[in-house]
Design an enzyme around this catalytic site. Structure first.
Site, mmCIF file in Angstrom:
data_model
loop_
_atom_site.group_PDB
_atom_site.id
_atom_site.type_symbol
_atom_site.label_atom_id
_atom_site.label_comp_id
_atom_site.label_asym_id
_atom_site.label_seq_id
_atom_site.Cartn_x
_atom_site.Cartn_y
_atom_site.Cartn_z
ATOM 1 N N PHE A 127 0.877 -1.080 0.051
ATOM 2 C CA PHE A 127 0.532 0.283 0.064
ATOM 3 C C PHE A 127 0.926 1.319 -0.144
ATOM 4 C CE2 PHE A 127 -2.128 3.194 1.765
ATOM 5 C CZ PHE A 127 -3.578 3.346 0.744
ATOM 6 N N ASP A 214 9.290 2.748 1.848
ATOM 7 C CA ASP A 214 7.789 2.786 2.041
ATOM 8 C C ASP A 214 7.823 3.170 3.778
ATOM 9 O OD1 ASP A 214 5.706 4.301 2.897
ATOM 10 O OD2 ASP A 214 4.448 2.882 1.314
ATOM 11 N N LYS A 244 2.114 10.050 7.606
ATOM 12 C CA LYS A 244 1.767 10.056 9.142
ATOM 13 C C LYS A 244 2.364 10.938 10.079
ATOM 14 C CE LYS A 244 -1.093 6.684 6.803
ATOM 15 N NZ LYS A 244 -0.950 5.177 5.867
HETATM 16 C C1 LIG Z 1 -0.518 5.755 5.211
HETATM 17 C C2 LIG Z 1 0.297 5.159 3.500
HETATM 18 C C3 LIG Z 1 0.357 5.954 2.603
HETATM 19 C C4 LIG Z 1 -0.161 7.185 1.983
HETATM 20 O O1 LIG Z 1 -0.022 8.100 3.337
HETATM 21 P P1 LIG Z 1 -1.261 9.088 2.482
HETATM 22 O O2 LIG Z 1 -0.615 10.699 3.908
HETATM 23 O O3 LIG Z 1 -2.348 8.848 3.287
HETATM 24 O O4 LIG Z 1 -1.491 9.646 1.177
HETATM 25 C C5 LIG Z 1 1.715 5.144 1.849
HETATM 26 N N1 LIG Z 1 1.827 4.263 2.734
HETATM 27 C C6 LIG Z 1 1.906 3.358 3.300
HETATM 28 C C7 LIG Z 1 2.938 2.799 2.954
HETATM 29 C C8 LIG Z 1 0.537 4.507 3.945
HETATM 30 O O5 LIG Z 1 0.485 3.640 5.446
#
Ligand SMILES: *Cc1c(COP(=O)(O)O)cnc(C)c1O
Length: 391
Positions: A127, A214, A244
């Site tokens: 994700f 990420d 986040k």
């Molecule tokens: C939440 C999340 C995203 C996306 O972040 P947004 O601020 O919602 O665009 C990308 N990668 C990971 C692993 C996430 O948990």
């Protein structure tokens, strides 16, 4: 009728206030927040130091275009360089925007190497956010459903399988980067085997590919280190994404990179109106200061261990529980069947949890929870699982 797009399956509760790990509804009823607004409010809600910093900054300067120098941006970039070991930052407003920046860096890297069809290696169940490029990189078909044509240039392999990644790199010389979460979050709190990230690091070095990590969910003390990849010494990325928890709720994301990778971007290459505005930078600097002073990495590690031990002691042999896993205060309980109904069961008990991939209870409580709050989360989760799935 609501005038909002119907994009979220919401729980039947209206939240208007928060304090520490607690959320309060319109009636003043309190709920223990075991998900932190999906890994955002790691310091808890309405943190006094963050609130004070935001208030003070709002009275000085909220925004100015990125056509002038912004000292708070410089300070934040320096602090992020410090904790990540990388050199430079691009400041954005969200996780998905940080991912976009990383994917654009990968394309610049490819074109500098004369690669005609730049390809990024990604994983199943990944994700990375909701922009078109991010859903193209993500590994959940439900996110992509209805949005074709997607962005080209991705090759996918199973998560946690280093050999599959090495084979793909050998087979596809046009792979210029590997994008992966150190622990998959939305994908079900999946922890890869030890040695996975170091193996990817080595393979990237051999193929002149960039390792893009990420850490939007796993970063900033969530798993017991500043960043989750720091659990293993030889897994340093070329590019690291954060968002986040960075602003504890004030929107901000960051794409951090090694110097010669960051230098692929020149004036005019990339940009944003809001990204890195003084308000968001001031909030983020305060968040990092609190995390450092209160040693929240160590605390996350200790509280996470306590929470996992209590869950395991009561649930490890439960027939409906497949596995309890995670690191620090990023914890997943995978059940053998769909368990979305547990969200409402927990809400009725005064605790807010999340279920991901249909069958995995995900816990991301604020890092500041104390032992009794930790135990309340454990007791509630144990109780609702035992009640809904009697053994
Ligand atoms: C939440 C999340 C995203 C996306 O972040 P947004 O601020 O919602 O665009 C990308 N990668 C990971 C692993 C996430 O948990």
């Amino acid at each position: 009728m609501s005038h909002l797009f119907d994009t979220y399956a919401r729980m039947p509760v209206d939240i208007v206030r928060g304090e520490g790990p607690w959320l309060f509804d319109t009636e003043g009823q309190g709920y223990l927040d075991a998900i932190s607004g999906i890994g955002v409010c790691s310091l808890g809600h309405a943190h006094p130091r963050v609130a004070e910093a935001i208030g003070d900054q709002a009275g000085r300067l909220i925004h100015t275009a990125n056509i002038v120098g912004i000292p708070l941006q410089e300070q934040l970039a320096a602090r992020l360089a410090d904790i990540s070991g990388l050199d430079r930052a691009f400041l954005a407003n969200s996780g998905a925007e940080a991912i976009e920046c990383a994917l654009k860096l990968a394309r610049l890297h490819a074109h500098a190497r004369q690669v005609k069809t730049p390809t990024v290696l990604v994983t199943d169940n990944a994700f990375h956010g909701r922009t078109l490029a991010a859903i193209s990189a993500s590994g959940n078909p439900a996110l992509q459903q209805g949005f074709a044509p997607l962005v080209d240039g991705f090759v996918r392999v199973p998560f946690g399988d280093a050999q599959a990644a090495l084979d793909a790199l050998d087979r596809h010389p046009e792979i210029v980067a590997v994008l992966v979460e150190p622990i998959q979050g939305e994908g079900g709190v999946r922890v890869p085997p030890d040695g996975y990230l170091p193996a990817l690091r080595k393979a990237c070095d051999r193929h002149d590919a960039l390792l893009l990590l990420d850490e939007i969910q796993t970063g900033l003390c969530r798993t017991g280190h500043w960043f989750a990849h720091q659990h293993e010494a030889t897994s340093r990325p070329d590019v690291l994404l954060s968002a986040k928890a960075l602003g504890n709720g004030v929107p901000i994301g960051a794409c951090l990179a090694r110097g010669n990778v960051a230098d692929l971007m020149r004036p005019g290459s990339h940009g944003t109106t809001f990204g890195g505005n003084p308000l968001a930078c001031r909030a983020a600097l305060e968040v990092l200061a609190v995390m450092d002073e209160e040693d929240l990495a160590a605390r996350s590690n200790q509280t996470g261990q306590r929470l996992r031990e209590r869950l395991s002691a009561a649930l490890a042999d439960h027939p409906a529980v497949h596995e309890i896993r995670g690191r620090g205060l990023m914890i997943g309980i995978e059940l053998t069947t769909d368990c979305g109904a547990l969200k409402l069961d927990a809400l009725k008990q005064g605790v807010i949890i999340n279920v991901t991939r249909g069958n995995t209870v995900r816990l991301l409580p604020p890092l500041i929870i104390d032992q009794s709050q930790c135990d309340q989360i454990a007791d509630t989760v144990i109780h609702i699982i035992q009640q809904r799935f009697p053994s």
